[in-house]
Every structure is written in structure tokens, then in C-alpha cells.
Motif scaffolding. Structure first.
Motif, PDB file in Angstrom:
ATOM      1  N   PRO A   1       8.583  -7.975 -15.503  1.00  0.00           N
ATOM      2  CA  PRO A   1       7.046  -7.744 -15.694  1.00  0.00           C
ATOM      3  C   PRO A   1       6.124  -8.946 -15.297  1.00  0.00           C
ATOM      4  N   ALA A   2       6.664 -10.116 -15.067  1.00  0.00           N
ATOM      5  CA  ALA A   2       5.847 -11.278 -14.506  1.00  0.00           C
ATOM      6  C   ALA A   2       5.584 -11.160 -13.334  1.00  0.00           C
ATOM      7  N   TYR A   3       6.112 -10.476 -12.389  1.00  0.00           N
ATOM      8  CA  TYR A   3       5.812 -10.226 -10.925  1.00  0.00           C
ATOM      9  C   TYR A   3       4.781  -9.195 -11.034  1.00  0.00           C
TER      10      TYR A   3
ATOM     11  N   LYS B   1       0.813  -1.334  -0.129  1.00  0.00           N
ATOM     12  CA  LYS B   1      -0.084  -0.082  -0.075  1.00  0.00           C
ATOM     13  C   LYS B   1       0.914   1.232   0.033  1.00  0.00           C
ATOM     14  N   LEU B   2       2.030   1.183   0.726  1.00  0.00           N
ATOM     15  CA  LEU B   2       2.938   2.379   0.802  1.00  0.00           C
ATOM     16  C   LEU B   2       3.944   2.465  -0.504  1.00  0.00           C
ATOM     17  N   GLY B   3       3.645   1.493  -1.329  1.00  0.00           N
ATOM     18  CA  GLY B   3       4.490   1.726  -2.459  1.00  0.00           C
ATOM     19  C   GLY B   3       5.579   0.761  -2.958  1.00  0.00           C
ATOM     20  N   ALA B   4       5.710  -0.194  -2.106  1.00  0.00           N
ATOM     21  CA  ALA B   4       6.669  -1.204  -2.456  1.00  0.00           C
ATOM     22  C   ALA B   4       6.504  -1.984  -3.598  1.00  0.00           C
ATOM     23  N   ARG B   5       7.757  -2.255  -4.396  1.00  0.00           N
ATOM     24  CA  ARG B   5       7.445  -3.223  -5.627  1.00  0.00           C
ATOM     25  C   ARG B   5       8.624  -4.290  -5.474  1.00  0.00           C
TER      26      ARG B   5
ATOM     27  N   ALA C   1     -11.693 -15.602  -5.425  1.00  0.00           N
ATOM     28  CA  ALA C   1     -11.005 -16.909  -5.339  1.00  0.00           C
ATOM     29  C   ALA C   1      -9.747 -16.449  -6.512  1.00  0.00           C
ATOM     30  N   ALA C   2      -8.688 -17.057  -6.119  1.00  0.00           N
ATOM     31  CA  ALA C   2      -7.303 -16.964  -6.627  1.00  0.00           C
ATOM     32  C   ALA C   2      -6.581 -17.819  -6.803  1.00  0.00           C
ATOM     33  N   HIS C   3      -5.681 -18.380  -7.723  1.00  0.00           N
ATOM     34  CA  HIS C   3      -4.661 -19.447  -7.542  1.00  0.00           C
ATOM     35  C   HIS C   3      -3.450 -19.138  -8.103  1.00  0.00           C
ATOM     36  N   VAL C   4      -2.389 -18.653  -7.210  1.00  0.00           N
ATOM     37  CA  VAL C   4      -1.201 -18.104  -7.681  1.00  0.00           C
ATOM     38  C   VAL C   4      -0.269 -18.997  -7.671  1.00  0.00           C
ATOM     39  N   SER C   5       0.494 -19.229  -9.034  1.00  0.00           N
ATOM     40  CA  SER C   5       1.512 -20.144  -9.254  1.00  0.00           C
ATOM     41  C   SER C   5       2.829 -19.602  -8.073  1.00  0.00           C
ATOM     42  N   THR C   6       3.360 -20.546  -7.503  1.00  0.00           N
ATOM     43  CA  THR C   6       4.573 -20.402  -6.859  1.00  0.00           C
ATOM     44  C   THR C   6       5.684 -21.484  -7.055  1.00  0.00           C
ATOM     45  N   ALA C   7       5.610 -21.886  -8.341  1.00  0.00           N
ATOM     46  CA  ALA C   7       6.403 -22.785  -8.694  1.00  0.00           C
ATOM     47  C   ALA C   7       7.937 -22.386  -8.644  1.00  0.00           C
ATOM     48  N   ASP C   8       8.244 -21.026  -8.827  1.00  0.00           N
ATOM     49  CA  ASP C   8       9.315 -20.442  -8.737  1.00  0.00           C
ATOM     50  C   ASP C   8       8.911 -18.939  -7.708  1.00  0.00           C
ATOM     51  N   PRO C   9       9.127 -19.089  -6.599  1.00  0.00           N
ATOM     52  CA  PRO C   9       8.424 -18.029  -5.444  1.00  0.00           C
ATOM     53  C   PRO C   9       9.161 -17.025  -5.321  1.00  0.00           C
ATOM     54  N   THR C  10      10.672 -17.143  -5.757  1.00  0.00           N
ATOM     55  CA  THR C  10      11.531 -15.796  -5.636  1.00  0.00           C
ATOM     56  C   THR C  10      11.987 -15.193  -6.705  1.00  0.00           C
ATOM     57  N   CYS C  11      12.713 -14.212  -6.527  1.00  0.00           N
ATOM     58  CA  CYS C  11      12.998 -13.454  -7.739  1.00  0.00           C
ATOM     59  C   CYS C  11      14.486 -13.373  -8.073  1.00  0.00           C
ATOM     60  N   PRO C  12      14.664 -13.912  -9.310  1.00  0.00           N
ATOM     61  CA  PRO C  12      16.026 -14.330  -9.253  1.00  0.00           C
ATOM     62  C   PRO C  12      16.914 -13.190  -9.889  1.00  0.00           C
ATOM     63  N   ASP C  13      16.388 -11.907 -10.258  1.00  0.00           N
ATOM     64  CA  ASP C  13      16.886 -10.844 -10.439  1.00  0.00           C
ATOM     65  C   ASP C  13      17.351 -10.130  -9.270  1.00  0.00           C
TER      66      ASP C  13
ATOM     67  N   LEU D   1       4.672  -8.688  -5.821  1.00  0.00           N
ATOM     68  CA  LEU D   1       5.818  -8.112  -5.423  1.00  0.00           C
ATOM     69  C   LEU D   1       7.234  -9.165  -5.763  1.00  0.00           C
ATOM     70  N   ALA D   2       8.271  -8.609  -5.958  1.00  0.00           N
ATOM     71  CA  ALA D   2       9.466  -9.235  -6.192  1.00  0.00           C
ATOM     72  C   ALA D   2       9.954  -9.373  -4.890  1.00  0.00           C
ATOM     73  N   TYR D   3      10.271 -10.827  -4.537  1.00  0.00           N
ATOM     74  CA  TYR D   3      10.788 -11.067  -3.198  1.00  0.00           C
ATOM     75  C   TYR D   3      11.885 -12.009  -3.028  1.00  0.00           C
ATOM     76  N   ALA D   4      12.953 -11.666  -2.162  1.00  0.00           N
ATOM     77  CA  ALA D   4      14.148 -12.558  -1.917  1.00  0.00           C
ATOM     78  C   ALA D   4      14.246 -12.429  -0.405  1.00  0.00           C
ATOM     79  N   THR D   5      14.727 -13.436   0.214  1.00  0.00           N
ATOM     80  CA  THR D   5      15.052 -13.319   1.445  1.00  0.00           C
ATOM     81  C   THR D   5      16.462 -13.656   1.836  1.00  0.00           C
TER      82      THR D   5
END
Length: 281
Positions: A251-253, A73-77, A121-133, A196-200
Motif C-alpha cells: 500500500p505504501a506504493y 494510464k493503461l492500468g499498470a501498477r 509542487a511535490a517532493h517524493v521520497s526515494t530513500a528506497d526507490p525499488t519494490c522489495p516484494d 508504481l512498484a518498480y524493479a529492474t
């Protein structure tokens, strides 16, 4: 905009100029605390300590949906998380950083793991859950800074707050997991739902309890004793990252929900469309 989620020991980051603290109302309840909007040179970032500023929240008490929603909501991408993790492999040593690219959900308690349901209802793919970039960007600058960092690993998430048994530790090893922690699920999956693009960055603190040598088994006292230097290295890595341009967002994210949402938008009640619009931004 980049958001940072601080894990154990990462409750504030010296070097960032605090611009304001924002108390965000969300449809999912309160987040772990006010979101800090901060500046580093000419860049603005968001920061939220996952367990609260005084580490008052156990892993199962964290309102993951509210945290992710507030940041979006605060603008994170893009989101970088920091997390204490246990190693399930001898070649992943305490003190190292590891960025997992796969997750194994071993959480059995009733955590809220999705924004959807109750008429949406939504079903999001998490086959590749993190952002390689994001992973490649962090990995490159960790190498430049001289910090040991591994990628391409699998993180198993458990309930906590207790530390695991040897049987559980060996099971997770047999399941192909390399790390074990208590907080990255559902955080990683909610970030995917929020486009959101995500990595931990996992900060390895111990060998869990799978080794035969009892002196290597995890304890809170040992984690705290080993952890301080690693946390300072993690903060130094973050400041080094903030000196460089963010990688572009794939753009996929930004289009996750374009094919995942099943309920026609015009059939979703107005109150739910409001929070859905935030996720779709």
C-alpha cells in the motif's frame, strides 16, 4: 497489472500473444512507441521497448515521463524493467542478473526527471526507490530456474551515449556503486512519482573499463557478442514469472503522493489535474 519495459535486445517477447498495440497520447509527448497489450495464458500484461522497437532512441532521447505515464494510464501498477548494465565489481560477472535496490544519479544532461513543477509542487521520497516484494519474487524464481541473480546492489546512471572513461569508472567504484548503466534514471524515480512498484533486472554485459586488463574493457562489439544468450535467459525468466501469481502491491506504493503533494488540488489548473489524477490512481 504488470508492465514490462524492455531494454537493449528486448524489443519483443516470444510467448506473449499480442492483443493490440495502443498509441497513447500523454501530456508529456509521445512514448518510445505504441504500448503492446499482450496475453500470457489468463494474464494480461503491458510491454514497451524503452529504446523503441528498432532501437532508434539513445538514452538521453528517451521520453521517460511519457513512457511511465502511458503505462500508468493503461492500468499498470507494477513495472519490471530489463537493462543492459556494466559491472563495477569483480564478483558480479557478465551473464549474471542483478536487481539494484539503490541508485546513484550521475546524469548531468537535461533529462526531464520529474512530473512535477510549473505550478504543481511535490517532493517524493526515494530513500528506497525499488519494490522489495517484486525483487524477492523475481529472485526466488530466478533461483528456481537456475539463473544467477544478485540483489542489494547500487546502480549508477550516466548520460551516455559514449562509454565511460577509466577515471569515471573508478570514481563510481569509490562512490560505492556496483553497476553502471544509462537508462534507469529517471525511470525509477518517475515510477515512484506515479505510485508504481518498480524493479529492474540488470543484465550484466561487461566490466566497464576499471580493470587493468584492456581486454576486459567494454566495447559495443563485445557487448553484442556476449548479450544474446543473456537476453534469451531474461526472456525465459520473464515467462517463468508470468506462470506465477504477482506479489501484492505494498500500500505504501499506492499512497506516495498522499504526503508528497504540496499544492492544494483545488488550486491546480484543470488540465494539470487531469494528468495528476492518472498518477494518483
Amino acid at each position: 497489472m504488470l508492465a514490462i519495459i524492455g531494454g537493449t535486445g528486448v524489443y519483443q517477447i516470444d510467448g506473449l500473444e499480442v492483443l493490440e498495440e495502443v498509441a497513447v497520447d500523454t501530456p508529456f509527448g509521445p512514448p518510445s512507441g505504441p504500448v503492446v497489450r499482450a496475453a500470457f495464458k489468463d494474464r494480461t500484461v503491458l510491454f514497451l521497448p524503452r529504446h523503441g522497437r528498432r532501437h532508434g532512441l539513445l538514452p538521453h532521447e528517451i521520453n521517460y515521463r511519457a513512457n511511465i505515464f502511458a503505462l500508468k494510464k493503461l492500468g499498470a501498477r507494477q513495472i519490471i524493467g530489463f537493462s543492459a548494465t556494466g559491472s563495477l565489481r569483480e564478483d558480479i560477472s557478465p551473464g549474471e542478473f542483478v536487481i539494484p535496490d539503490q541508485y546513484f544519479d550521475f546524469v548531468k544532461g537535461p533529462r526531464e526527471k520529474t512530473f512535477f513543477g510549473d505550478g504543481v509542487a511535490a517532493h517524493v521520497s526515494t530513500a528506497d526507490p525499488t519494490c522489495p516484494d517484486l525483487t524477492a519474487w523475481i529472485s526466488h524464481w530466478a533461483e528456481q530456474c537456475g539463473f544467477a541473480l544478485q540483489t542489494g546492489k547500487t546502480y549508477a546512471c550516466v548520460d551516455g551515449p559514449r562509454l565511460g572513461t577509466r577515471a569515471e569508472s573508478h570514481f563510481l567504484r569509490m562512490a560505492g556503486c556496483d553497476l553502471v548503466g544509462m537508462t534507469n534514471i529517471p525511470e525509477v524515480f518517475l515510477a515512484r512519482e506515479a505510485q508504481l512498484a518498480y524493479a529492474t533486472i540488470g543484465i550484466v554485459t561487461d566490466y566497464d573499463c576499471w580493470m587493468d586488463d584492456p581486454s576486459q574493457h567494454v566495447s559495443v562489439a563485445d557487448v553484442i557478442a556476449r548479450y544474446g544468450g543473456s537476453v534469451e535467459n531474461a526472456k525465459a525468466l520473464l515467462l517463468a514469472l508470468l506462470e506465477t501469481p504477482l506479489p501484492p502491491v505494498d500500500p505504501a506504493y499506492r499512497e506516495t503522493l498522499s504526503t508528497a503533494l504540496l499544492t492544494p488540488v483545488d488550486q491546480i489548473p484543470a488540465a494539470k489535474r487531469e494528468w495528476l489524477d492518472v498518477l494518483r490512481q
